[in-house]
Structures are given as C-alpha cells and as structure tokens.
Design an enzyme around this catalytic site. Structure first.
Site, PDB file in Angstrom:
ATOM      1  N   CYS A   1      28.678  33.932  48.607  1.00 55.51           N
ATOM      2  CA  CYS A   1      28.277  33.167  47.416  1.00 55.51           C
ATOM      3  C   CYS A   1      27.153  32.166  47.649  1.00 55.51           C
ATOM      4  O   CYS A   1      27.252  31.289  48.505  1.00 55.51           O
ATOM      5  CB  CYS A   1      29.490  32.452  46.843  1.00 55.51           C
ATOM      6  SG  CYS A   1      29.091  31.667  45.257  1.00 55.51           S
TER       7      CYS A   1
ATOM      8  N   CYS B   1      29.694  24.033  45.393  1.00 56.77           N
ATOM      9  CA  CYS B   1      31.104  24.423  45.380  1.00 56.77           C
ATOM     10  C   CYS B   1      31.705  24.215  46.766  1.00 56.77           C
ATOM     11  O   CYS B   1      31.113  24.599  47.768  1.00 56.77           O
ATOM     12  CB  CYS B   1      31.249  25.889  44.962  1.00 56.77           C
ATOM     13  SG  CYS B   1      32.976  26.393  44.857  1.00 56.77           S
TER      14      CYS B   1
ATOM     15  N   CYS C   1      30.331  35.185  28.840  1.00 57.00           N
ATOM     16  CA  CYS C   1      31.128  34.851  30.019  1.00 57.00           C
ATOM     17  C   CYS C   1      30.555  33.606  30.679  1.00 57.00           C
ATOM     18  O   CYS C   1      29.393  33.606  31.094  1.00 57.00           O
ATOM     19  CB  CYS C   1      31.085  35.996  31.030  1.00 57.00           C
ATOM     20  SG  CYS C   1      31.562  37.570  30.321  1.00 57.00           S
TER      21      CYS C   1
ATOM     22  N   CYS D   1      33.325  31.071  50.258  1.00 56.60           N
ATOM     23  CA  CYS D   1      33.196  32.510  50.004  1.00 56.60           C
ATOM     24  C   CYS D   1      31.868  33.003  50.619  1.00 56.60           C
ATOM     25  O   CYS D   1      30.784  32.553  50.195  1.00 56.60           O
ATOM     26  CB  CYS D   1      33.230  32.783  48.507  1.00 56.60           C
ATOM     27  SG  CYS D   1      34.577  31.908  47.663  1.00 56.60           S
TER      28      CYS D   1
ATOM     29  N   ARG E   1      33.504  47.459  34.694  1.00 56.42           N
ATOM     30  CA  ARG E   1      32.135  46.940  34.519  1.00 56.42           C
ATOM     31  C   ARG E   1      31.272  47.170  35.752  1.00 56.42           C
ATOM     32  O   ARG E   1      31.647  46.805  36.871  1.00 56.42           O
ATOM     33  CB  ARG E   1      32.154  45.445  34.185  1.00 56.42           C
ATOM     34  CG  ARG E   1      30.738  44.896  33.941  1.00 56.42           C
ATOM     35  CD  ARG E   1      30.702  43.460  33.477  1.00 56.42           C
ATOM     36  NE  ARG E   1      31.498  43.251  32.309  1.00 56.42           N
ATOM     37  CZ  ARG E   1      32.511  42.387  32.233  1.00 56.42           C
ATOM     38  NH1 ARG E   1      32.815  41.633  33.247  1.00 56.42           N
ATOM     39  NH2 ARG E   1      33.201  42.271  31.120  1.00 56.42           N
TER      40      ARG E   1
ATOM     41  N   CYS F   1      34.838  34.570  27.590  1.00 58.45           N
ATOM     42  CA  CYS F   1      35.405  34.758  28.925  1.00 58.45           C
ATOM     43  C   CYS F   1      34.986  33.562  29.755  1.00 58.45           C
ATOM     44  O   CYS F   1      33.874  33.064  29.604  1.00 58.45           O
ATOM     45  CB  CYS F   1      34.868  36.046  29.538  1.00 58.45           C
ATOM     46  SG  CYS F   1      35.507  36.326  31.213  1.00 58.45           S
TER      47      CYS F   1
ATOM     48  N   CYS G   1      40.318  39.623  33.457  1.00 55.04           N
ATOM     49  CA  CYS G   1      39.134  40.293  33.993  1.00 55.04           C
ATOM     50  C   CYS G   1      39.208  40.102  35.501  1.00 55.04           C
ATOM     51  O   CYS G   1      39.127  38.969  35.984  1.00 55.04           O
ATOM     52  CB  CYS G   1      37.870  39.653  33.410  1.00 55.04           C
ATOM     53  SG  CYS G   1      36.349  40.274  34.162  1.00 55.04           S
TER      54      CYS G   1
END
Ligand code: SAM
Ligand code: DTB
Ligand code: SF4
Length: 353
Positions: free
Chosen positions: A76, A69, A113, A73, A276, A144, A204
């Site tokens: 991550c 990616c 998800c 972040c 959650r 999701c 979400c």
C-alpha cells in the site's frame, strides 16, 4: 432511505440450491487445474445463468482521507512506513465528497466507493462519514465505504445511515497474509466482515493477486471467500499496483492467464456475486480485459483514478466496452432512475468504435 427500502440483490444465500458455501479446498484447487478452455466454458455457463453476460456494474472510487496510515500492508502506497511521495490529505469536506459523487453519477457510475487510509475510523470522524453516506445516497447512487476495521457501534451507525456496501478485503490466503501485513490479523478482518453482515449491509470482499503468492494462496483466498456463510455480494479481484517505495514495488509480473483463471474460479464458486476486475487495469491490454469479462468479471472501477494510483481514462474504457458490446448494468435498486452520461450509450452503439 435505509436498507429496508431497497429491493434485495440477487439471491445469494446458502439456502439457494445453486449457491454453495461448503466448497472444499480440493474442489477449488481442481477448478484451477482444469484446461483453460474448459474452465472458461464452465465460468461462462454459470455467468449466463445468473447475469446478463454483456453488462458490467460501474463503480467509481474516491479517497476521502489519503495517506499517513499506521498499518504496514506491504502493497500500500498509503502506509506511513513507506516513502512513496504521496501527499497526505485530511478527511475531505462532506460537500466536496457529494460533489465528486454527483460527477461520477453524471459520468455513468451507479455506485460510489469512498476509501479512507485508516486502521479503523475514530469516533470523532463518524459524523462526517455518516453525512457523506446520506449525501451520496440522496443522489440516488449506491454507496460503499472502506474505512478499515469497524466496531459494532460503527457498523450499526453506517447501516443506519443507509450505507449499502462495506469493502474490507481478505487480500490473500491466511498463510500468505502473514508475509504482507503484521499490524492486524486475518481474524480481525473476518470479525469486521461478520459485523458488517450482522447489521445487514452488503459485503464487498476480495483480494490482490501478483504479490508473490503461490497458486495455493489464490486457492486459499477464494476458498475463504466462498465458504463465508453468505458470499460477498461484491468480490474485487485486484492485480497489485506496484508502487515505488512499497516493499512489493519490484514484484515480478503476474501471469495474465493465471489472473484470468482466478476470476473464472471466483465466478464458479460465487455465481450470484459481482466479480470486479479491480485495481491493475491500467496495465492490462484490451485482450486481457476481454478474457476477464469472458471469465465472469462483471464490475469495474470507472474513472481515471483509483484511490491514489491511475486507472484507465474514461474514454479508453468507453471505447473498449463499445468494442465488446458491453453496456453498463442499470441500477435497479432505486426508484429514481439515474441519468448517466449519454456518451455511454453512444459509445456502446455497435458503430461507435
Ligand atoms: N484502510 C482501509 C483498509 O485497508 O481496510 C481501506 C482502504 S485500503 C487502500 C482498501 C484496499 O485497497 C486494500 O484492502 C487492498 O486490497 C487494496 N489496495 C491497496 N493498495 C493496493 C495496491 N497497490 N494494489 C492493489 N490493491 C491495493
Ligand atoms: C478494492 O478492492 N480495490 C480498491 C477498493 N477496493 C478500495 C482500491 C484499490 C487501490 C489501488 C491502489 C491505490 O490507488 O491507492
Ligand atoms: Fe492503511 Fe488500508 Fe493501506 Fe493497509 S491498505 S496501509 S490499512 S490504507
């Protein structure tokens, strides 16, 4: 099946008198400062007004495109900028995704998800992504996706294909965000959330705790979420999974009671939303899980893998839920009932543990 065929989720608008989108940061901070028992008592009272306190919604995650990616972040493992030893995987085959969803459904998940390590989807990826939505939806599960930032047309296409929820986290307060991500802004995130909302999908949206933020950042995150015009229907509260190779690998332990407090405040601010207990459960004790459920958490990721990191083994979760007398929340949005793994029901019998 499209959105309009579904029964709506519990009322969750600012027109509902019990639900406020006008919280002030001061009110949020005051909730955090309550004595622990008072805070949990209030959270429990609110929880019981809106939900069965002994039911949790069960979602299962799948990484449909892993690693490489371009974003930075700091938490991550999938960013190309950090050497985390992750093996990169291209976008999965549609049928392979549907097969995984089928297994998750059999194991008792009601929502599937699908996450992709993208800054945003490429238009060339959309046909396969839309086919995944349709295929998983046809199994009778809620769908999701979390694919990064969306354009208007991508949001429209996902809604049209029948995607129920879009996950896009704010992660932390606007102030602390700058320390964690430089490749896209808080406003970019809010804009994607607005696009998701405007095409009628459920939102979400939550964050990560334990990234070295201060309490005022947790206040800031929850204040942002609870003052969105419509609260996210699903609010994932993740505890940072400290992955070697990421800049946050050596962060200090998150204070467990502060984590529980954050869940309780989220429950009070957004009473009709599912909160959650998300990433980080692998490091949490049974007692910590019990406190989080007591504070108002009513959804979990189920299955031994999150996207790329470990989640508790299914049997461990089944035993814990049985010990606590907690059952999976039934899916009421579909006409076709799901037939989850009977182990769920065996395990939730009072004699199973
Ligand atoms: N790439 C898309 C995006 O960031 O919007 C979707 C996938 S991304 C992995 C989804 C979310 O996972 C992030 O927003 C973050 O909140 C959460 N996440 C990622 N790594 C994490 C970690 N190490 N610990 C806890 N949560 C994490
Ligand atoms: C969310 O808030 N947490 C999930 C889901 N939404 C996509 C992701 C957690 C990822 C944890 C790190 C990993 O497994 O890669
Ligand atoms: Fe990429 Fe999402 Fe990971 Fe950020 S959180 S690096 S956007 S996969």
């Amino acid at each position: 099946m499209t959105h309009s065929d579904r029964t709506p989720a519990p009322a969750n608008t600012s027109s509902n008198p019990g639900i406020r989108s006008d919280w002030t940061p001061g009110e949020v901070a005051e909730l955090f400062e309550l004595p622990f028992n008072d805070l949990l008592f209030r959270a429990q009272a609110v929880h019981r007004q809106y939900f069965d306190p002994n039911a949790v919604q069960i979602s299962t995650l799948l990484s449909i495109k892993t690693g490489a990616c371009p974003e930075d972040c700091a938490y991550c493992p999938q960013s190309t900028r950090f050497d985390t030893g992750l093996s990169v995987e291209e976008l999965m085959d549609v049928q392979a995704v549907v097969d995984q969803a089928q297994q998750a459904r059999q194991a008792g998940a009601t929502r599937f998800c699908m996450g992709a390590a993208w800054r945003s989807p490429k238009d060339r990826d959309m046909p396969a992504v839309l086919a995944m939505v349709r295929g998983v939806s046809a199994l009778g599960m809620e769908t999701c996706m979390t694919l990064g930032m969306l354009s208007d047309s991508q949001a429209e296409a996902l809604a049209e294909a029948g995607l129920d929820y879009y996950n896009h986290n704010l992660d932390t307060s606007p102030e602390y965000y700058r320390e964690i991500i430089s490749t896209r802004t808080y406003d970019d995130r809010l804009q994607t959330l607005e696009r998701v909302r405007s095409v009628g999908m459920k939102v979400c949206c939550g964050g990560i705790l334990g990234m070295g933020e201060q309490r005022m950042d947790r206040v800031g995150l929850l204040w942002q979420l609870a003052t969105l015009p419509t609260h996210p229907e699903s609010v994932p509260i993740n505890q940072l999974v400290r992955v070697p190779g990421t800049p946050l690998a050596d962060e200090a332990d998150m204070d467990a009671l502060e984590f529980v407090r954050t869940i309780a405040v989220a429950r009070i601010l957004m009473p009709a939303s599912h909160v959650r207990l998300s990433a980080g459960r692998e490091e949490m004790s049974e007692e910590m899980h019990a406190l989080a459920f007591m504070a108002g958490a009513n959804s979990i990721f189920y299955g031994d893998k999150l996207l790329t990191t470990a989640n508790p083994e299914e049997n461990r979760d089944l035993q814990l839920l049985a010990k606590l007398g907690i059952s999976p929340e039934p899916l009421t949005l579909r006409s076709a009932p799901l037939d989850p793994d009977p182990r769920f029901y065996d395990a939730s019998s009072p004699h199973a543990a």
